[in-house]
Design a protein around this motif. Structure first.
Motif, PDB file in Angstrom:
ATOM      1  N   GLU A 198      43.298  40.765  34.994  1.00 48.57           N
ATOM      2  CA  GLU A 198      43.255  39.615  34.085  1.00 48.57           C
ATOM      3  C   GLU A 198      42.711  38.368  34.764  1.00 48.57           C
ATOM      4  OE1 GLU A 198      46.913  38.868  32.148  1.00 48.57           O
ATOM      5  OE2 GLU A 198      46.937  40.759  31.030  1.00 48.57           O
ATOM      6  N   SER A 199      42.971  38.216  36.061  1.00 51.82           N
ATOM      7  CA  SER A 199      42.467  37.031  36.763  1.00 51.82           C
ATOM      8  C   SER A 199      40.993  37.155  37.120  1.00 51.82           C
ATOM      9  CB  SER A 199      43.287  36.809  38.040  1.00 51.82           C
ATOM     10  OG  SER A 199      43.164  37.926  38.906  1.00 51.82           O
ATOM     11  N   SER A 200      40.473  38.386  37.201  1.00 48.29           N
ATOM     12  CA  SER A 200      39.055  38.627  37.486  1.00 48.29           C
ATOM     13  C   SER A 200      38.566  39.723  36.553  1.00 48.29           C
ATOM     14  CB  SER A 200      38.881  39.045  38.951  1.00 48.29           C
ATOM     15  OG  SER A 200      37.529  39.290  39.246  1.00 48.29           O
ATOM     16  N   PRO A 201      38.331  39.377  35.267  1.00 49.47           N
ATOM     17  CA  PRO A 201      38.122  40.417  34.246  1.00 49.47           C
ATOM     18  C   PRO A 201      36.712  40.980  34.165  1.00 49.47           C
ATOM     19  CG  PRO A 201      38.166  38.254  33.220  1.00 49.47           C
ATOM     20  CD  PRO A 201      38.397  38.028  34.683  1.00 49.47           C
ATOM     21  N   ILE A 202      35.752  40.445  34.922  1.00 52.56           N
ATOM     22  CA  ILE A 202      34.378  40.952  34.881  1.00 52.56           C
ATOM     23  C   ILE A 202      34.008  41.455  36.264  1.00 52.56           C
ATOM     24  CG2 ILE A 202      31.962  40.392  34.453  1.00 52.56           C
ATOM     25  CD1 ILE A 202      32.828  38.273  32.516  1.00 52.56           C
ATOM     26  N   CYS A 203      33.427  42.650  36.324  1.00 52.24           N
ATOM     27  CA  CYS A 203      33.100  43.216  37.628  1.00 52.24           C
ATOM     28  C   CYS A 203      31.914  44.162  37.503  1.00 52.24           C
ATOM     29  CB  CYS A 203      34.305  43.966  38.210  1.00 52.24           C
ATOM     30  SG  CYS A 203      34.017  44.647  39.855  1.00 52.24           S
ATOM     31  N   ASP A 204      31.004  44.085  38.489  1.00 48.56           N
ATOM     32  CA  ASP A 204      29.920  45.048  38.637  1.00 48.56           C
ATOM     33  C   ASP A 204      30.234  45.911  39.851  1.00 48.56           C
ATOM     34  OD1 ASP A 204      28.148  44.358  36.504  1.00 48.56           O
ATOM     35  OD2 ASP A 204      27.595  42.566  37.614  1.00 48.56           O
ATOM     36  N   ALA A 205      30.015  47.200  39.709  1.00 49.97           N
ATOM     37  CA  ALA A 205      30.295  48.123  40.816  1.00 49.97           C
ATOM     38  C   ALA A 205      29.333  49.293  40.705  1.00 49.97           C
ATOM     39  CB  ALA A 205      31.751  48.592  40.773  1.00 49.97           C
ATOM     40  N   ARG A 206      29.594  50.331  41.472  1.00 50.94           N
ATOM     41  CA  ARG A 206      28.735  51.512  41.446  1.00 50.94           C
ATOM     42  C   ARG A 206      29.570  52.744  41.776  1.00 50.94           C
ATOM     43  NH1 ARG A 206      27.897  49.227  46.451  1.00 50.94           N
ATOM     44  NH2 ARG A 206      28.168  50.637  48.218  1.00 50.94           N
ATOM     45  N   LEU A 207      29.094  53.887  41.361  1.00 52.22           N
ATOM     46  CA  LEU A 207      29.711  55.163  41.702  1.00 52.22           C
ATOM     47  C   LEU A 207      29.079  55.693  42.990  1.00 52.22           C
ATOM     48  CD1 LEU A 207      29.841  56.835  38.169  1.00 52.22           C
ATOM     49  CD2 LEU A 207      31.696  55.713  39.395  1.00 52.22           C
ATOM     50  N   PRO A 208      29.703  56.684  43.620  1.00 51.15           N
ATOM     51  CA  PRO A 208      29.137  57.215  44.863  1.00 51.15           C
ATOM     52  C   PRO A 208      27.708  57.724  44.731  1.00 51.15           C
ATOM     53  CG  PRO A 208      31.401  57.950  44.624  1.00 51.15           C
ATOM     54  CD  PRO A 208      31.040  57.246  43.353  1.00 51.15           C
ATOM     55  N   ASP A 209      27.307  58.176  43.522  1.00 49.73           N
ATOM     56  CA  ASP A 209      25.939  58.674  43.350  1.00 49.73           C
ATOM     57  C   ASP A 209      24.945  57.573  43.053  1.00 49.73           C
ATOM     58  OD1 ASP A 209      26.657  57.966  40.798  1.00 49.73           O
ATOM     59  OD2 ASP A 209      26.163  59.886  39.874  1.00 49.73           O
ATOM     60  N   GLY A 210      25.387  56.305  43.061  1.00 53.54           N
ATOM     61  CA  GLY A 210      24.493  55.184  42.813  1.00 53.54           C
ATOM     62  C   GLY A 210      24.479  54.687  41.387  1.00 53.54           C
ATOM     63  N   SER A 211      25.185  55.356  40.472  1.00 51.86           N
ATOM     64  CA  SER A 211      25.217  54.918  39.080  1.00 51.86           C
ATOM     65  C   SER A 211      25.832  53.530  38.967  1.00 51.86           C
ATOM     66  CB  SER A 211      26.019  55.912  38.227  1.00 51.86           C
ATOM     67  OG  SER A 211      25.420  57.185  38.243  1.00 51.86           O
ATOM     68  N   ARG A 212      25.234  52.698  38.131  1.00 57.50           N
ATOM     69  CA  ARG A 212      25.667  51.317  37.988  1.00 57.50           C
ATOM     70  C   ARG A 212      26.822  51.230  36.993  1.00 57.50           C
ATOM     71  NH1 ARG A 212      20.873  48.826  36.907  1.00 57.50           N
ATOM     72  NH2 ARG A 212      21.148  48.856  34.654  1.00 57.50           N
ATOM     73  N   VAL A 213      27.832  50.425  37.327  1.00 57.90           N
ATOM     74  CA  VAL A 213      29.042  50.307  36.511  1.00 57.90           C
ATOM     75  C   VAL A 213      29.305  48.840  36.206  1.00 57.90           C
ATOM     76  CG1 VAL A 213      31.528  50.734  36.417  1.00 57.90           C
ATOM     77  CG2 VAL A 213      30.041  52.375  37.557  1.00 57.90           C
ATOM     78  N   ASN A 214      29.643  48.558  34.964  1.00 61.16           N
ATOM     79  CA  ASN A 214      30.095  47.225  34.570  1.00 61.16           C
ATOM     80  C   ASN A 214      31.415  47.356  33.830  1.00 61.16           C
ATOM     81  OD1 ASN A 214      30.133  45.084  32.070  1.00 61.16           O
ATOM     82  ND2 ASN A 214      29.373  44.140  33.947  1.00 61.16           N
ATOM     83  N   VAL A 215      32.381  46.527  34.205  1.00 62.66           N
ATOM     84  CA  VAL A 215      33.701  46.536  33.578  1.00 62.66           C
ATOM     85  C   VAL A 215      34.012  45.135  33.092  1.00 62.66           C
ATOM     86  CG1 VAL A 215      36.162  46.962  33.897  1.00 62.66           C
ATOM     87  CG2 VAL A 215      34.498  48.371  35.121  1.00 62.66           C
ATOM     88  N   ILE A 216      34.486  45.035  31.858  1.00 61.06           N
ATOM     89  CA  ILE A 216      35.016  43.772  31.343  1.00 61.06           C
ATOM     90  C   ILE A 216      36.358  44.074  30.690  1.00 61.06           C
ATOM     91  CG2 ILE A 216      33.634  43.979  29.230  1.00 61.06           C
ATOM     92  CD1 ILE A 216      33.597  40.838  29.241  1.00 61.06           C
ATOM     93  N   ALA A 217      37.389  43.420  31.193  1.00 59.67           N
ATOM     94  CA  ALA A 217      38.764  43.759  30.825  1.00 59.67           C
ATOM     95  C   ALA A 217      39.367  42.669  29.946  1.00 59.67           C
ATOM     96  CB  ALA A 217      39.595  43.946  32.101  1.00 59.67           C
ATOM     97  N   PRO A 218      40.491  42.980  29.267  1.00 63.42           N
ATOM     98  CA  PRO A 218      41.220  41.941  28.540  1.00 63.42           C
ATOM     99  C   PRO A 218      41.636  40.841  29.510  1.00 63.42           C
ATOM    100  CG  PRO A 218      42.011  44.137  27.942  1.00 63.42           C
ATOM    101  CD  PRO A 218      41.097  44.301  29.122  1.00 63.42           C
ATOM    102  N   PRO A 219      41.738  39.600  29.067  1.00 60.74           N
ATOM    103  CA  PRO A 219      41.679  39.148  27.673  1.00 60.74           C
ATOM    104  C   PRO A 219      40.274  38.910  27.132  1.00 60.74           C
ATOM    105  CG  PRO A 219      42.197  37.318  29.106  1.00 60.74           C
ATOM    106  CD  PRO A 219      42.124  38.518  29.993  1.00 60.74           C
ATOM    107  N   LEU A 220      39.227  39.092  27.956  1.00 59.14           N
ATOM    108  CA  LEU A 220      37.873  38.856  27.454  1.00 59.14           C
ATOM    109  C   LEU A 220      37.450  39.942  26.481  1.00 59.14           C
ATOM    110  CD1 LEU A 220      36.016  37.635  30.682  1.00 59.14           C
ATOM    111  CD2 LEU A 220      37.353  36.341  29.032  1.00 59.14           C
ATOM    112  N   ALA A 221      37.812  41.195  26.752  1.00 60.69           N
ATOM    113  CA  ALA A 221      37.525  42.303  25.841  1.00 60.69           C
ATOM    114  C   ALA A 221      38.719  42.469  24.900  1.00 60.69           C
ATOM    115  CB  ALA A 221      37.267  43.586  26.631  1.00 60.69           C
ATOM    116  N   LEU A 222      38.513  42.204  23.641  1.00 60.59           N
ATOM    117  CA  LEU A 222      39.626  42.122  22.696  1.00 60.59           C
ATOM    118  C   LEU A 222      40.196  43.483  22.324  1.00 60.59           C
ATOM    119  CD1 LEU A 222      38.240  39.359  20.301  1.00 60.59           C
ATOM    120  CD2 LEU A 222      39.661  39.107  22.340  1.00 60.59           C
TER     121      LEU A 222
END
Length: 507
Positions: free
Chosen positions: A215-239
């Motif tokens: 909740e304090s850091s609800p947006i994040c870009d990351a990656r999987l071990p195979d290089g696939s790109r990941v984006n996460v947006i968590a509540p409260p920003l994602a309703l």
């Protein structure tokens, strides 16, 4: 056995099966409702039903809304699948809760993945027998594998990540998972137990690259071990619950020959791109979202000489260079105190002190465009980058806009002189309305006439219509330029004959 509680505790757990979901019993399979009987009259005999190889009941005729309608449009047996899924997920929740009461996670963490999976498989098989689960052998095996994925992997996402034909996975809360296959987005029957499980999977993914999402850091870009790109947006920003987007990359790196086989580029155009990459032209790859820019950039890096020192700068490392002398750099977000952020511009500026021969920027989004142009113009020939634009002319305008965003206060003509002196070729990628991806333009930057940047197309893709299946028809056409601007550069690297043959064959 490792990973389980002591023998006394385990025996006691088997004698008294663990409670499931607040003591709720195993859910029973949905049974079809009996037809009403009026008075003493027997119900009219219904016509014999068609053979059902799956052994399932016909779906009810109650109206479906929202997601059910979408599933029904994609799959005529959607209602049957939904009823089976309700029973399956209820059973899975009960067995999973019982597993947590039986297993010792601290000891399980000390095992390797294969041993841990075997341990979980044995315990789940015992629990299924104790609970007298009403499932076929195939369903039971599927249940066991799902629980192993929940404990050790990415849960319900594992089967989707294993498929090489899926380009994107889009999770909109626990109950809605979409995928892109062949350029088309479709809804799946994959779902999570609840938003808590989905959030746990998101945290597991981002923690692998030293990042966090809450909740304090609800947006994040990351990656999987195979290089696939990941984006996460968590509540409260994602309703509607955590939203997870995964841009997958093929396990086998594509080559230029693969692009020709996919009809993304003509053989003659592929040969010209090979010369452009080998003779160290400065390249910008532009295109819209999902048009294949990163795939094309990966393909172009195959023409880099193995002796060259290459440094890559990315927000989430996804490039797959095969050269032996590659340095990979990745940006870093700020910590909880708002400190320690490393931007793309910081990486590009630092590259200049690392003796690179080529600099590759995964995606140019802001003021780092100025530093990339400087690198291209100061002895780092063959540098590459991607950006979002719908045409080569728009790509030039976007570069100019991004430099202006940096607050340099340079006159427009000075910026355009930098662009013409730095960029040699713009390659335009596009995703067409049928989902196919094409390289629509190979354009070189010629120079500056007054205040206008002059470009010329070497190859263009022209759409001519579509076939009976809705697939776009078109052809790659050479514009007849017999001597492009980078001709002398190709001659310097001994590629003049290759370039001439490719251009002659295109005519």
């Amino acid at each position: 056995m490792f990973g389980k509680r002591s023998e006394g505790e385990a025996a006691e757990a088997r004698r008294a099966p663990p409670p499931a979901a607040e003591g709720a019993p195993i859910a029973t399979r949905p049974q079809p409702a009996s037809p009403p009987v009026e008075g003493n009259r027997k119900p009219a005999a219904s016509p014999p039903a068609a053979a059902d190889p799956a052994g399932t009941q016909r779906p009810s005729s109650k109206p479906m809304k929202g997601l059910d309608q979408l599933r029904a449009a994609q799959n005529p047996t959607a209602q049957i699948v939904r009823e089976q899924s309700d029973y399956y997920h209820a059973t899975k929740t009960t067995i999973f809760n019982a597993l947590l009461n039986t297993i010792d996670l601290s000891q399980l963490a000390q095992l390797d993945l294969k041993s841990a999976a075997e341990e979980i498989k044995d315990i789940v098989a015992e629990l299924v027998a104790i609970k007298n689960v009403q499932m076929s052998v195939a369903e039971t095996e599927h249940l066991v594998q799902d629980i192993i994925n929940d404990v050790l992997g990415y849960g319900p996402l594992e089967p989707l990540l294993a498929r090489d034909d899926i380009a994107d996975v889009m999770v909109n809360g626990a109950g809605r998972v979409f995928i892109e296959v062949g350029g088309k987005v479709q809804l799946t029957n994959v779902r999570f137990r609840d938003n808590a499980q989905l959030m746990n999977i998101c945290q597991r993914i981002v923690s692998q690259v030293g990042r966090r999402v809450d909740e304090s850091s609800p947006i994040c870009d990351a990656r999987l071990p195979d290089g696939s790109r990941v984006n996460v947006i968590a509540p409260p920003l994602a309703l509607d619950g955590p939203t997870l987007t995964i841009r997958k990359f093929k396990k086998d790196k594509l080559t230029m020959k693969d692009l020709v086989d996919f009809n993304s580029i003509s053989p003659e155009g592929a040969r010209v791109l090979g010369v452009i990459g080998a003779c160290r032209c400065n390249i910008v790859i532009s295109g819209g979202t999902g048009s294949g820019k990163t795939t094309l950039l990966n393909t172009m890096t195959a023409f880099i000489d193995p002796t060259e020192r290459v440094i890559t700068c990315e927000d989430a490392a996804e490039l797959q260079l095969q050269q032996p002398h590659v340095v990979r750099l990745e940006t870093r977000p700020p910590n909880l105190e708002g400190q320690g952020m490393i931007t793309m511009r910081d990486l590009v500026k630092n590259c200049l002190r690392m003796r690179p021969e080529r600099i590759i920027v995964g995606e140019v989004r802001g003021p780092e465009a100025f530093d990339l142009l400087q690198a291209m113009n100061t002895g780092h020939d063959g540098s590459m980058g991607t950006l979002h634009a719908n045409s080569p002319r728009e790509a030039i305008s976007r570069i100019e806009s991004m430099i202006t965003m940096g607050g340099y206060g340079l006159p427009s003509k000075t910026i355009r002189e930098m662009i013409t002196g730095s960029i040699d070729v713009i390659i335009q990628a596009a995703r067409l309305r049928d989902g196919s991806r094409r390289i629509t333009h190979i354009t070189e930057v010629v120079g500056l006439e007054g205040d206008v940047i002059v470009t010329q197309d070497l190859f263009v893709y022209e759409m001519t219509g579509e076939d009976e299946h809705g697939r776009v028809l078109g052809k790659f056409r050479s514009t007849g330029i017999a001597r492009p601007r980078f001709w002398d550069r190709a001659r310097y690297y001994g590629l003049e004959r290759e370039l001439a043959e490719a251009l002659d064959a295109a005519e």
